[in-house]
Design an enzyme around this catalytic site. Structure first.
Site, mmCIF file in Angstrom:
data_model
loop_
_atom_site.group_PDB
_atom_site.id
_atom_site.type_symbol
_atom_site.label_atom_id
_atom_site.label_comp_id
_atom_site.label_asym_id
_atom_site.label_seq_id
_atom_site.Cartn_x
_atom_site.Cartn_y
_atom_site.Cartn_z
ATOM 1 N N GLY A 1 1.193 0.718 2.562
ATOM 2 C CA GLY A 1 -0.032 1.488 2.713
ATOM 3 C C GLY A 1 -1.221 0.660 3.160
ATOM 4 O O GLY A 1 -2.018 1.094 3.988
ATOM 5 N N THR A 2 -1.344 -0.550 2.629
ATOM 6 C CA THR A 2 -2.496 -1.386 2.974
ATOM 7 C C THR A 2 -2.495 -1.748 4.452
ATOM 8 O O THR A 2 -3.538 -1.700 5.110
ATOM 9 C CB THR A 2 -2.508 -2.659 2.108
ATOM 10 O OG1 THR A 2 -2.708 -2.279 0.738
ATOM 11 C CG2 THR A 2 -3.628 -3.599 2.528
ATOM 12 N N ASN B 1 -6.662 7.831 -6.147
ATOM 13 C CA ASN B 1 -5.685 7.131 -6.970
ATOM 14 C C ASN B 1 -6.168 6.862 -8.392
ATOM 15 O O ASN B 1 -5.354 6.581 -9.267
ATOM 16 C CB ASN B 1 -5.302 5.797 -6.306
ATOM 17 C CG ASN B 1 -6.513 4.960 -5.958
ATOM 18 O OD1 ASN B 1 -7.459 5.435 -5.331
ATOM 19 N ND2 ASN B 1 -6.502 3.701 -6.353
ATOM 20 N N GLN C 1 -1.131 8.908 -2.318
ATOM 21 C CA GLN C 1 -0.886 9.495 -3.641
ATOM 22 C C GLN C 1 -0.394 10.941 -3.576
ATOM 23 O O GLN C 1 0.020 11.497 -4.598
ATOM 24 C CB GLN C 1 -2.173 9.450 -4.469
ATOM 25 C CG GLN C 1 -2.627 8.062 -4.861
ATOM 26 C CD GLN C 1 -1.759 7.438 -5.936
ATOM 27 O OE1 GLN C 1 -1.053 8.120 -6.679
ATOM 28 N NE2 GLN C 1 -1.785 6.111 -6.016
ATOM 29 N N THR D 1 10.589 -7.568 13.585
ATOM 30 C CA THR D 1 11.865 -6.898 13.330
ATOM 31 C C THR D 1 11.695 -5.823 12.263
ATOM 32 O O THR D 1 11.123 -6.078 11.197
ATOM 33 C CB THR D 1 12.925 -7.919 12.869
ATOM 34 O OG1 THR D 1 13.066 -8.919 13.871
ATOM 35 C CG2 THR D 1 14.265 -7.243 12.639
ATOM 36 N N CYS E 1 -5.275 -2.443 -7.546
ATOM 37 C CA CYS E 1 -5.678 -3.272 -6.412
ATOM 38 C C CYS E 1 -6.934 -4.082 -6.700
ATOM 39 O O CYS E 1 -7.342 -4.899 -5.880
ATOM 40 C CB CYS E 1 -5.898 -2.397 -5.174
ATOM 41 S SG CYS E 1 -4.384 -1.606 -4.614
#
Length: 405
Positions: A80-81, A165, A203, A261, A349
């Protein structure tokens, strides 16, 4: 049935599902063949590479089906970040290169955005972009009048998270989309021109529909670690008209959007997890809401002075965020941990060297609650027995801390 490891003779109770979820058995099974059997590089031309590439292609189609978008518009990231950073940094940097001389790219974010959005906005400000933070109401919902007033002809992107969140507030994303559409009409711009709308929906999938067209968004982020999928995998959905400058350079993977990759096991697991979340969304939402209500009512019966952060009606069903006036929340988290309860005071976080205050709760107009709030987030494996036991322990610990103060 998933069970958390006991500590001594005490069965742990995990109430931090908003931070991360365990991988489901279904997801683990789906990934297994691609961890050692079908392990080739998807960019290779040989048969083994083709099989891996087909797995990525199939996963992309499955994700697109849940979002009701075209597969070509789904890009896999490392979580997500990264997806947040790609959306914000990539879009504003691309605009900075193409906007007429004398114009400054403008970003609008809400005051309760995830830390990744806020950090990216800070970087963009340092690079010469203009950032406006729009306040929220006491419920945590975006102040729509303030958003409308903040729009300018140089606004490139508006970032409004789908579901918060920390307090669980579900934002009126479709309404924001309508405001932007009306503004474009006012300026005489095409509907595919900026300002674009981006939402961090990490979320949301367990309890809300994430169909991008219905939300009216131009870009959308999802994170595997929030939907009982693998960590280290996420997606960015992006409409073709939104020009995004890559953050990672090298090969031409992901349509040139992200070199490197592909994480084939993670991609397969992500698609499986998202499929599963979509199929059981209503059932999970109903069951976890009953448990969350039970937890809150049991706490309120013992602790009548608590304040619930956010609104119960437009909120994720699994989050109970309470303010206990005068409480040192981080100390309470440690005391609860010692009693077998895993919860949090702020988003995971936030790092340990920060203040410990919740900027989300402060944005609600409750500065007195910023360092005195606890988040309990329930999930698929939470039971009624756990909730009743947890409520008793939490109330006992908080009563004890109140007596000491």
């Amino acid at each position: 049935m998933f069970r958390f490891l006991p500590r001594g003779n005490t069965q742990r109770i995990f109430l931090d599902y908003a931070a991360t979820t365990p991988m489901s058995r279904r997801v683990c099974r789906s990934m297994r063949p691609y961890q050692s059997g079908i392990f080739a590089n998807p960019s290779s031309l040989h048969q083994e590479g083709v099989r891996a590439r087909e797995a990525v292609h199939d996963a992309r189609k499955r994700v697109a089906a849940v979002l009701s978008v075209k597969a070509r518009d789904v890009f896999f990231t490392a979580g997500g970040t990264e997806s947040v950073n790609l959306a914000l940094l990539g879009t504003l940097r691309a605009a900075q290169k193409t906007m007429p001389a004398g114009e400054t790219p403008h970003l609008i974010i809400s005051a309760v955005e995830h830390a990744a959005v806020q950090a990216a906005a800070t970087i963009l400000e340092a690079e010469g972009c203009r950032v406006t933070t729009v306040p929220v109401r006491e419920s945590g919902a975006l102040d729509m009048a303030a958003l409308t007033a903040a729009l300018t002809e140089e606004t490139v992107l508006v970032a409004v998270m789908y579901a918060n969140n920390e307090i669980g507030t579900v934002q009126p994303v479709r309404e924001v989309s309508n405001v932007l559409a009306a503004y474009k009409t006012k300026l005489g711009r095409d509907t595919q021109a900026y300002p674009y709308l981006y939402t961090d929906a990490s979320q949301a999938p367990n309890y809300c529909s994430v169909q991008a067209e219905k939300l009216g968004v131009d870009m959308l982020t999802l994170d595997g670690s929030k939907i009982y999928g693998p960590k280290g995998i996420g997606i960015l959905y992006k409409k073709p008209q939104v020009i995004v400058e890559p953050l990672i350079y090298g090969g031409k993977q992901e349509g040139g959007m992200r070199a490197g990759t592909e994480n084939v096991p993670g991609i397969v697991g992500f698609a499986e997890a998202l499929d599963d979340a979509a199929s059981r969304r209503e059932r999970d939402a109903a069951s976890v809401r009953l448990l969350a209500d039970t937890l809150y009512e049991a706490l309120r019966a013992r602790l009548p002075d608590i304040i619930r952060n956010g609104t119960h009606h437009e909120q994720l069903p699994n989050i109970v965020n309470i303010c206990v006036p005068g409480l040192h929340a981080e100390f309470a988290v440690l005391k609860l941990d010692a009693r077998g309860i895993a919860c949090t005071a702020t988003t995971a976080c936030k790092t340990n060297d920060e203040t410990g205050e919740s900027y989300v709760v402060r944005a609600l107009g409750r500065p007195q609650c910023a360092a005195s709030s606890l988040r309990f987030s329930l999930g698929r494996h939470t039971t009624k027995r756990q909730v009743i036991r947890a409520a008793a322990i939490i109330a006992e610990v908080l009563e004890g801390l109140s007596d000491r103060s």
